[in-house]
Design a protein around this motif. Structure first.
Motif, PDB file in Angstrom:
ATOM      1  N   SER A 270      51.334  65.379  28.527  1.00  0.00           N
ATOM      2  CA  SER A 270      50.565  64.522  27.623  1.00  0.00           C
ATOM      3  C   SER A 270      49.083  64.472  27.965  1.00  0.00           C
ATOM      4  O   SER A 270      48.275  64.030  27.136  1.00  0.00           O
ATOM      5  N   ILE A 271      48.704  64.909  29.163  1.00  0.00           N
ATOM      6  CA  ILE A 271      47.305  64.795  29.590  1.00  0.00           C
ATOM      7  C   ILE A 271      46.335  65.460  28.611  1.00  0.00           C
ATOM      8  O   ILE A 271      45.335  64.837  28.211  1.00  0.00           O
ATOM      9  N   PRO A 272      46.559  66.711  28.190  1.00  0.00           N
ATOM     10  CA  PRO A 272      45.604  67.325  27.247  1.00  0.00           C
ATOM     11  C   PRO A 272      45.476  66.543  25.944  1.00  0.00           C
ATOM     12  O   PRO A 272      44.366  66.418  25.397  1.00  0.00           O
ATOM     13  N   TYR A 273      46.598  66.002  25.457  1.00  0.00           N
ATOM     14  CA  TYR A 273      46.539  65.229  24.211  1.00  0.00           C
ATOM     15  C   TYR A 273      45.739  63.946  24.411  1.00  0.00           C
ATOM     16  O   TYR A 273      44.904  63.593  23.558  1.00  0.00           O
ATOM     17  N   VAL A 274      45.989  63.244  25.496  1.00  0.00           N
ATOM     18  CA  VAL A 274      45.265  61.992  25.765  1.00  0.00           C
ATOM     19  C   VAL A 274      43.766  62.256  25.901  1.00  0.00           C
ATOM     20  O   VAL A 274      42.942  61.509  25.348  1.00  0.00           O
ATOM     21  N   VAL A 275      43.411  63.318  26.622  1.00  0.00           N
ATOM     22  CA  VAL A 275      41.993  63.664  26.781  1.00  0.00           C
ATOM     23  C   VAL A 275      41.372  63.982  25.424  1.00  0.00           C
ATOM     24  O   VAL A 275      40.256  63.540  25.103  1.00  0.00           O
ATOM     25  N   TRP A 276      42.083  64.736  24.608  1.00  0.00           N
ATOM     26  CA  TRP A 276      41.586  65.087  23.273  1.00  0.00           C
ATOM     27  C   TRP A 276      41.360  63.850  22.413  1.00  0.00           C
ATOM     28  O   TRP A 276      40.335  63.703  21.755  1.00  0.00           O
ATOM     29  N   ARG A 277      42.331  62.907  22.445  1.00  0.00           N
ATOM     30  CA  ARG A 277      42.205  61.705  21.615  1.00  0.00           C
ATOM     31  C   ARG A 277      41.079  60.807  22.117  1.00  0.00           C
ATOM     32  O   ARG A 277      40.383  60.166  21.321  1.00  0.00           O
ATOM     33  N   LYS A 278      40.875  60.739  23.417  1.00  0.00           N
ATOM     34  CA  LYS A 278      39.761  59.959  23.963  1.00  0.00           C
ATOM     35  C   LYS A 278      38.431  60.534  23.488  1.00  0.00           C
ATOM     36  O   LYS A 278      37.527  59.798  23.065  1.00  0.00           O
ATOM     37  N   ARG A 279      38.300  61.859  23.569  1.00  0.00           N
ATOM     38  CA  ARG A 279      37.055  62.505  23.154  1.00  0.00           C
ATOM     39  C   ARG A 279      36.833  62.346  21.647  1.00  0.00           C
ATOM     40  O   ARG A 279      35.702  62.122  21.195  1.00  0.00           O
TER      41      ARG A 279
END
Length: 288
Positions: A270-279
């Motif tokens: 989930s880390i890449p998705y969370v980073v993407w949504r934060k950005r």
């Protein structure tokens, strides 16, 4: 009291504390957010309670998992969103009202849905599945509904006190959860390693990736709703999943290791998705 008895107790206390802290920062109207948005509620139920159990059954059929792990994956697919998930959803830019309402609503619906769905899947797959409704209700009540409602009630009647307590209680619960999680990791590391290479990790990765994609697609036009539903669809309540699995395989030592491995895989994938949504959220705020 032995360490084996203290660890599960520590998990329950930490989860209850974190959910209570979440309630301290919530409002009563947050609970009925999905009632006011029936289309979003329908899409949420479709993603979490219908699509993902089908995905789990297909993975069990084609990956060739061991029976205990197969039952654990199906149990995870039917369990509602985990009690500590709203923290992650909010950090990723999700809507707070939706996250809280989804936690409470899916928990309530699961009390009736989980036993019924297990019976249906048992007839289709032939796997020994089943759990009594009171057992599901007990897990949901203790880990979600009671602490959440207690926190919201305190915030409503004593908002100043709740505002002071919320960060303290949240940090205490999170610290306790980290300590307990490390103890569990140390004790279950060998069992977890034994599940690597037999298709279990592949099945868990596929479940999380599909869950993120399905939730994001069904979240609707609001980016914050997409974030909440994606993370909710890919995540599951480990306590309820373990309860279901233990009823059907009470002596299987791989169950705790399997659910712990799922949680680790879920966090990493989930880390890449969370980073993407934060950005994406930060970029949207700048544009505004």
């Amino acid at each position: 009291m032995t360490l084996a008895e203290l660890v599960p107790l520590g998990v329950k206390i930490s989860i209850v504390t974190i959910v209570f802290a979440l309630g301290l920062s919530a409002r009563p109207r947050d609970l009925v957010h999905l009632v006011r948005h029936p289309a979003l509620a329908a899409r949420s139920a479709l993603a979490i309670m219908l699509v993902m159990p089908i995905v789990a059954v297909l993975l069990v059929k084609f990956v060739g998992l061991s029976a205990p792990v197969a039952i654990m994956l199906i149990a995870l697919s039917l369990a509602p969103t985990p009690p500590i998930l709203p923290r992650k959803q909010l950090k990723a830019g999700g809507d707070a009202s939706y996250a809280i309402s989804l936690l409470a609503t899916m928990g309530l619906v699961s009390i009736l849905w989980v036993p019924l769905a297990l019976e249906l899947i048992q007839r289709v797959s032939g796997l020994p599945l089943g759990i009594a409704t009171p057992k599901v209700a007990s897990v949901i009540a203790v880990t979600i509904l009671i602490p959440l409602l207690a926190g919201i009630a305190l915030a409503y009647f004593a908002p100043a006190l709740a505002a002071k307590l919320a960060p303290i209680v949240s940090k205490a619960g999170l610290l306790l959860l980290v300590v307990v999680a490390l103890l569990i990791l140390v004790s279950q590391w060998r069992h977890m390693a034994g599940l690597v290479g037999d298709g279990t990790v592949l099945a868990f990765v596929a479940f999380v990736v599909v869950g993120l994609a399905v939730g994001h697609a069904l979240g609707g036009p609001d980016p914050s709703d997409r974030t909440v539903l994606a993370l909710a669809t890919a995540s599951r309540h480990p306590g309820l999943a373990l309860a279901v699995a233990h009823v059907n395989y009470p002596d299987a030592k791989a169950l705790v290791a399997a659910v712990l491995l799922f949680l680790v895989v879920n966090v990493i994938v989930s880390i890449p998705y969370v980073v993407w949504r934060k950005r994406a959220g930060a970029a949207g705020a700048v544009d505004l």
